[in-house]
Design a protein around this motif. Structure first.
Motif, PDB file in Angstrom:
ATOM      1  N   ARG A   7      -7.705   3.166   3.888  1.00 43.18           N
ATOM      2  CA  ARG A   7      -6.959   4.416   3.675  1.00 43.18           C
ATOM      3  C   ARG A   7      -7.685   5.584   4.328  1.00 43.18           C
ATOM      4  O   ARG A   7      -8.907   5.689   4.274  1.00 43.18           O
ATOM      5  CB  ARG A   7      -6.774   4.695   2.185  1.00 43.18           C
ATOM      6  N   SER A  59      -2.215   4.632   5.170  1.00 44.35           N
ATOM      7  CA  SER A  59      -2.812   3.298   5.312  1.00 44.35           C
ATOM      8  C   SER A  59      -2.909   2.861   6.768  1.00 44.35           C
ATOM      9  O   SER A  59      -1.972   3.047   7.548  1.00 44.35           O
ATOM     10  CB  SER A  59      -1.975   2.262   4.557  1.00 44.35           C
ATOM     11  N   GLY A  97       1.697   5.416   7.736  1.00 43.47           N
ATOM     12  CA  GLY A  97       0.849   4.245   7.942  1.00 43.47           C
ATOM     13  C   GLY A  97       0.716   3.937   9.417  1.00 43.47           C
ATOM     14  O   GLY A  97       1.436   4.478  10.263  1.00 43.47           O
ATOM     15  N   GLY A 153      -4.447   9.867   2.721  1.00 43.51           N
ATOM     16  CA  GLY A 153      -4.113   8.710   1.895  1.00 43.51           C
ATOM     17  C   GLY A 153      -3.288   7.669   2.619  1.00 43.51           C
ATOM     18  O   GLY A 153      -2.959   6.628   2.038  1.00 43.51           O
ATOM     19  N   ALA A 194       0.817  -1.210   0.000  1.00 45.01           N
ATOM     20  CA  ALA A 194       0.000   0.000   0.000  1.00 45.01           C
ATOM     21  C   ALA A 194       0.849   1.258   0.000  1.00 45.01           C
ATOM     22  O   ALA A 194       0.460   2.287  -0.561  1.00 45.01           O
ATOM     23  CB  ALA A 194      -0.930   0.000   1.211  1.00 45.01           C
TER      24      ALA A 194
END
Length: 283
Positions: free
Chosen positions: A281, A200, A168, A198, A91
């Protein structure tokens, strides 16, 4: 008569406790009844408190046996952690120096060690309010020589600045230990607030009430027997796992919690009995 009355009261208490776990009937499967009774007896007559701090149960004693018990409780423990690392890596493809927030990082540190092995330039901030569990994770990370890439924070997520600093996040085996929906939603929202747009999130944990699928529950108990626990001991192990745990009611409930916290629709990539893992996301 006194013993009969005590047994009847204990069964009635078990029925009431079972409502928290999704049984809306007085017909409790025997395995679940035994497990609920063990949970009640552990309260030392003080009643069942579903409002107590979710991390308080992760004391020195539980931290000491966590590594072995977690692998029995979750069939596919290593595979789940490996896939969590692979999905997050895919991702965030191309982000060589990604910074990863790990929420509820205490325990085996499997998610950090596996992800750090795959992505050797990533760094991590490991947050956990349970000092014994965080110390266990720290010892494992140090044993793997990864301490230079991990910052440990013993406290709540609010300890960190509320700004989008992370590429993330990993939240594995955390959400079902939070009893109240509002607190589940708040933790996801606060996690999202610290992710870049955006960014993850890998979310994994138990979902669905434990007693909603009797066959899965029975198989779960058999796993403890497979690893050497006798009948009563298996009941006690399940009681420990279930104590204070209230999973999201369904997979749709997980999606709704994520949506309310500012995440896109989740993609499920792993399942094992009551456990699931998703990628989502931040919008």
């Amino acid at each position: 008569m006194g013993l009969e009355r005590e047994g009847a009261q204990e069964r009635e208490q078990a029925v009431m406790l079972s409502l928290c776990f999704g049984i809306f009937s007085h017909e409790i499967p025997e395995m679940w009844f035994r497990t609920f009774v063990i949970m009640l007896r552990r309260q030392n007559g003080k009643g069942w408190d579903m409002t107590s701090s979710s991390h308080a149960k992760f004391d020195e004693g539980r931290a000491g046996e966590y590594a072995q018990q977690a692998r029995i409780a979750l069939a596919g423990y290593d595979a789940c952690h490996e896939l969590c690392a692979c999905i997050l890596s895919a991702a965030l493809d191309g982000r060589r120096d990604a910074s990863i927030l790990v929420v509820g990082a205490g325990g085996t540190a499997g998610e950090i060690i596996t992800t750090a092995t795959l992505e050797q330039s990533w760094t991590f901030v490991a947050v956990d309010p349970s000092e014994p569990m965080l110390n266990l994770a720290r010892s494992r990370i140090e044993a793997d020589g990864l301490e230079g890439r991990v910052r440990f924070v013993n406290g709540d997520l609010a300890t960190l600045p509320r700004e989008p600093a992370f590429d993330g996040a990993l939240m594995i085996g955390v959400l079902h230990h939070i009893a109240v929906d509002m607190e589940k939603a708040a933790l996801l929202r606060e996690t999202g607030a610290r992710l870049k747009a955006g960014g993850s999130l890998i979310l994994a944990g138990n979902y669905r009430p434990y007693a909603s699928e009797p066959l899965l529950g029975a198989a779960w108990g058999r796993r403890w027997q497979l690893f050497g626990a006798a009948g009563e001991e298996a009941d006690a192990k399940l009681a420990t796992i279930m104590s204070g745990a209230v999973p999201p009611r369904s997979e749709q409930h997980v999606a709704d919690l994520l949506d309310a916290a500012g995440f896109d629709a989740p993609l499920k990539f792993f399942s094992s009995l009551f456990w699931g893992a998703w990628h989502a996301r931040r919008r």
